[in-house]
Design a protein around this motif. Structure first.
Motif, PDB file in Angstrom:
ATOM      1  N   HIS A 164       0.132  -8.929  16.468  1.00  0.00           N
ATOM      2  CA  HIS A 164      -1.400  -8.285  16.548  1.00  0.00           C
ATOM      3  C   HIS A 164      -1.615  -7.506  17.961  1.00  0.00           C
TER       4      HIS A 164
ATOM      5  N   GLY B 149      -6.736 -11.592  10.139  1.00  0.00           N
ATOM      6  CA  GLY B 149      -6.928 -10.626   9.078  1.00  0.00           C
ATOM      7  C   GLY B 149      -6.050 -10.876   7.709  1.00  0.00           C
TER       8      GLY B 149
ATOM      9  N   ARG C 173      -6.649   1.139  15.124  1.00  0.00           N
ATOM     10  CA  ARG C 173      -7.698   0.208  14.731  1.00  0.00           C
ATOM     11  C   ARG C 173      -7.752  -0.073  13.228  1.00  0.00           C
ATOM     12  N   ARG C 174      -6.802   0.474  12.476  1.00  0.00           N
ATOM     13  CA  ARG C 174      -6.841   0.073  11.175  1.00  0.00           C
ATOM     14  C   ARG C 174      -6.627  -1.221  10.681  1.00  0.00           C
ATOM     15  N   ARG C 175      -7.102  -1.735   9.679  1.00  0.00           N
ATOM     16  CA  ARG C 175      -7.008  -2.972   9.385  1.00  0.00           C
ATOM     17  C   ARG C 175      -5.698  -3.207   8.520  1.00  0.00           C
TER      18      ARG C 175
ATOM     19  N   ARG D 135      -7.563  -8.767  -0.536  1.00  0.00           N
ATOM     20  CA  ARG D 135      -7.777  -8.219   0.766  1.00  0.00           C
ATOM     21  C   ARG D 135      -6.218  -7.884   1.276  1.00  0.00           C
TER      22      ARG D 135
END
Length: 510
Positions: free
Chosen positions: A364, A401, A372-374, A15
Motif C-alpha cells: 500500500h 480499502g 491516488r486511485r482507489r 467494492r
C-alpha cells in the motif's frame, strides 16, 4: 449483527469486483493469453460470454503487451455496455529451477500413424533461409503446434519449387526425402516427409534441378533443447545454488544411476534456510524429495516420490519448500515494474506469495507513492506461512480499502499436500465469510474443457462447489468462451440450491 452479514459481504464484494452481472452474484475472472493483445475478436468473445474481470499475469510478457491486452478488454466492454475490471497479478518471488545444459542439436521429424502402422500425417518442417538457427517443433496441449525449422542457405531455398523432391540421409544413415508442399515467402518453404527422420547440422540436402543437375545444401546451426533429466523414486538429485548448473544424470548400461543429475535454483539465498530432512517439491509436486546433505555444492536430495516410470525435469519448473520458513523478500524489480503499470491501468492488484500483513502494508505504501486511485488488493494464499498468518493478512488488507483473498490452489496444494487441500479451501471460505472478505476460487477450474473442449465429470463437480466463492477464476485456453457459458449455466443451477454454505432446499426438478 448476523442478519447484516450477507449485506456487508455483498458490499465488500461490490467494492472490490464491481456490481454483479444480473442475475448471478458470482463473478467470473479470466486469465488473458498474450494473444489477446492483438486479437480484438477474442477479447469481445470473452466479454460477450460473461467475463467480469480480466487477469493480466505480469510474470509473463512485457508492459507493451499488458497495455494492449487491457485496451482490447476495455474497448470490448465499452461496445457491450458492460463494466469489466482489470486485475494485474504481480510476479512475486516464485522459486524455479534454472537453465539446463543443452542436449544434442537434433530435430526428430515425426510422422503420425494409425493403429495398423499406416502413415496418416506426414512430418512437416520449415526450410528457413533467413539466417536464423533452426529449432524444434513446439507442441502445447490445447494449442496449434508450431512447426520445427531447419536453417538452410537463402539462395538454395529460394530456388525450390512446389513438389520438388529433396533427398538426404538422416543421422541413422536412412534414406529419406522431403517434398515441397507450400512456400511461405521468399526465404521459407514447408516440406513434408512420409517417414520419420533425425536431422542435425551438417546433414546434406540434395535437390535435383529441372536441368538434371543435383544442387546440394547443408543444414545450418540448430538451437538444441535443454538436455533431458529423468529422476526416479529412490535416486539422488543435487539442487545447486548456481542457477545455470543444470545437467543430466549419468547412467550405466543397465540403467542404474552412476552420477546424479544437477538442477540449479534461481534464488541461491534459499540454501541459508534449508535443513537436513526438509521436504522439497518440484514441478507442482510431481517430484517430492528430502534434503539428505548440505555442503558447498548445494543440497543433495533423495527422491521419495516420482511417477512409476520416472519424471522428466527441465528449466523453469516450480520449487516449493513447505518445511522451510523463508523470510519476506518484498517487492523486487519485476514487481515494481508491474506495480507502476498497475497504478495506471488496473482496478485490482493481485499480490503473489504474500506471507504477512506487514507485506500488504508495504504494498500500500508503494502504491500510494504512485497513484491516488482507489485500487483493490487481492492476497493470493499460496503457502503454509500465509495460512498461518491469514488473520493478520485479512486485518491489514481489509482495513485499507477494497480487499479479497484468492485460494490459489496450485502452489497451495503443493505446500499443504493434496489431501489437506479440500479442508484448507473450506477453512478459507469460512474465515473469509466471517470477516466479510470476498473469495476468489482459482486454479484448474474446468481446465480440460478450456484446453481440449470437453470437461471431466470431476471438474464439473469442482466448479459447482466453487459457487460458494464470490468469484471464480478460469485459466487461459482455446475454449474459454465455451467454458464461460458452461460455468454460467452451472452456477445458475447451483445458486437455486445453496447460498454460500446454506442449503436453500428448493423444489426438486423431477
Amino acid at each position: 449483527d448476523i442478519a447484516e452479514a450477507p449485506l456487508l459481504l455483498k458490499q465488500a464484494t461490490d467494492r472490490l469486483l464491481g456490481a454483479p452481472p444480473h442475475p448471478r452474484r458470482t463473478r467470473f475472472m479470466v486469465t488473458l493469453p498474450a494473444s489477446t493483445a492483438r486479437d480484438s475478436r477474442f477479447a469481445m468473445a470473452l466479454v460477450e460470454h460473461g467475463m467480469d474481470c480480466a487477469r493480466i499475469n505480469a510474470a509473463h510478457d512485457d508492459v507493451e503487451t499488458w497495455a494492449a491486452m487491457a485496451r482490447q478488454v476495455q474497448r470490448a466492454a465499452a461496445r457491450c455496455g458492460r463494466s469489466v475490471q482489470i486485475l494485474v497479478d504481480l510476479p512475486g518471488p516464485k522459486l524455479r529451477t534454472g537453465p539446463v545444459a543443452p542436449g544434442a542439436p537434433v530435430m526428430h521429424a515425426k510422422v503420425k500413424r494409425d493403429d495398423e502402422g499406416r502413415v496418416i500425417e506426414c512430418a512437416r518442417v520449415i526450410l528457413d533461409g533467413s539466417g536464423q538457427p533452426g529449432r524444434d517443433a513446439v507442441r502445447e496441449p490445447g494449442q496449434e503446434p508450431v512447426l520445427g525449422r531447419l536453417s538452410v542457405p537463402r539462395d538454395w531455398v529460394g530456388q525450390l519449387r512446389h513438389s520438388d523432391a529433396i533427398a538426404f540421409r538422416d543421422l541413422r544413415g536412412r534414406r529419406r526425402e522431403f517434398r515441397v508442399v507450400h512456400r511461405i515467402d521468399a526465404q521459407q518453404v514447408v516440406v513434408e516427409c512420409e517417414r520419420g527422420a533425425y536431422i542435425a547440422p551438417g546433414t546434406t540436402l540434395e535437390r535435383r534441378a529441372r536441368t538434371g543437375r543435383r544442387v546440394r545444401a547443408e543444414v545450418g546451426p540448430f538451437e538444441a533443447r535443454p538436455a533431458r533429466i529423468r529422476v526416479m523414486t529412490g535416486e539422488r538429485l543435487l539442487l545447486s545454488p548456481i542457477p545455470d548448473a543444470g545437467r543430466p544424470e549419468r547412467r550405466r548400461a543397465d540403467g542404474r544411476l552412476e552420477a546424479p543429475a544437477v538442477v540449479g535454483c534461481i534464488e541461491p539465498s534459499i540454501f541459508q534456510h534449508l535443513e537436513v530432512g526438509h521436504t522439497v517439491k518440484i514441478d507442482d509436486g510431481k517430484i517430492t524429495a528430502q534434503v539428505e546433505r548440505l555442503d558447498r555444492h548445494g543440497a543433495m536430495l533423495r527422491v521419495v516420490h516420482a511417477p512409476p516410470r520416472g519424471a522428466r525435469l527441465g528449466p523453469d519448473k516450480g520449487l516449493n519448500f513447505p518445511d522451510t520458513r523463508l523470510p519476506s523478500q518484498g517487492l523486487d524489480q519485476r514487481d515494481q515494474n508491474a506495480l507502476r503499470f498497475a497504478a495506471e491501468h488496473a482496478d485490482i492488484i493481485g499480490y503473489s506469495f504474500v506471507q504477512s500483513g506487514a507485506e500488504l502494508d508495504a504494498l500500500h505504501q508503494s502504491l500510494a507513492a504512485l497513484t491516488r486511485r482507489r485500487i483493490g488488493i487481492i492476497a493470493k494464499i499460496e503457502t503454509a506461512a500465509a495460512l498461518e498468518q491469514l488473520p493478520g493478512i485479512i486485518v491489514h488488507g481489509a482495513s485499507r480499502g477494497p480487499f479479497g483473498v484468492m485460494i490459489a490452489r496450485g502452489d497451495l496444494a503443493v505446500e499443504v499436500g493434496y489431501l489437506r487441500l479440500a479442508e484448507v479451501q473450506e477453512e478459507l471460505l469460512w474465515l473469509c465469510e466471517a470477516a466479510r472478505v470476498p473469495v476468489i476460487w482459482a486454479t484448474q477450474v474446468l481446465e480440460e474443457l478450456i484446453k481440449r473442449g470437453a470437461p471431466t465429470r470431476a471438474e464439473i463437480t469442482d466448479a459447482a462447489t466453487a459457487e460458494r466463492a464470490e468469484c471464480i477464476m478460469l485459466n487461459k485456453g482455446p475454449y474459454l468462451p465455451e467454458a464461460l457459458d458452461t460455468l454460467s449455466n452451472l452456477i445458475g443451477r447451483m445458486s437455486r440450491h445453496q447460498s454460500k454454505k446454506t442449503a436453500r432446499f428448493s423444489p426438486l426438478p423431477w
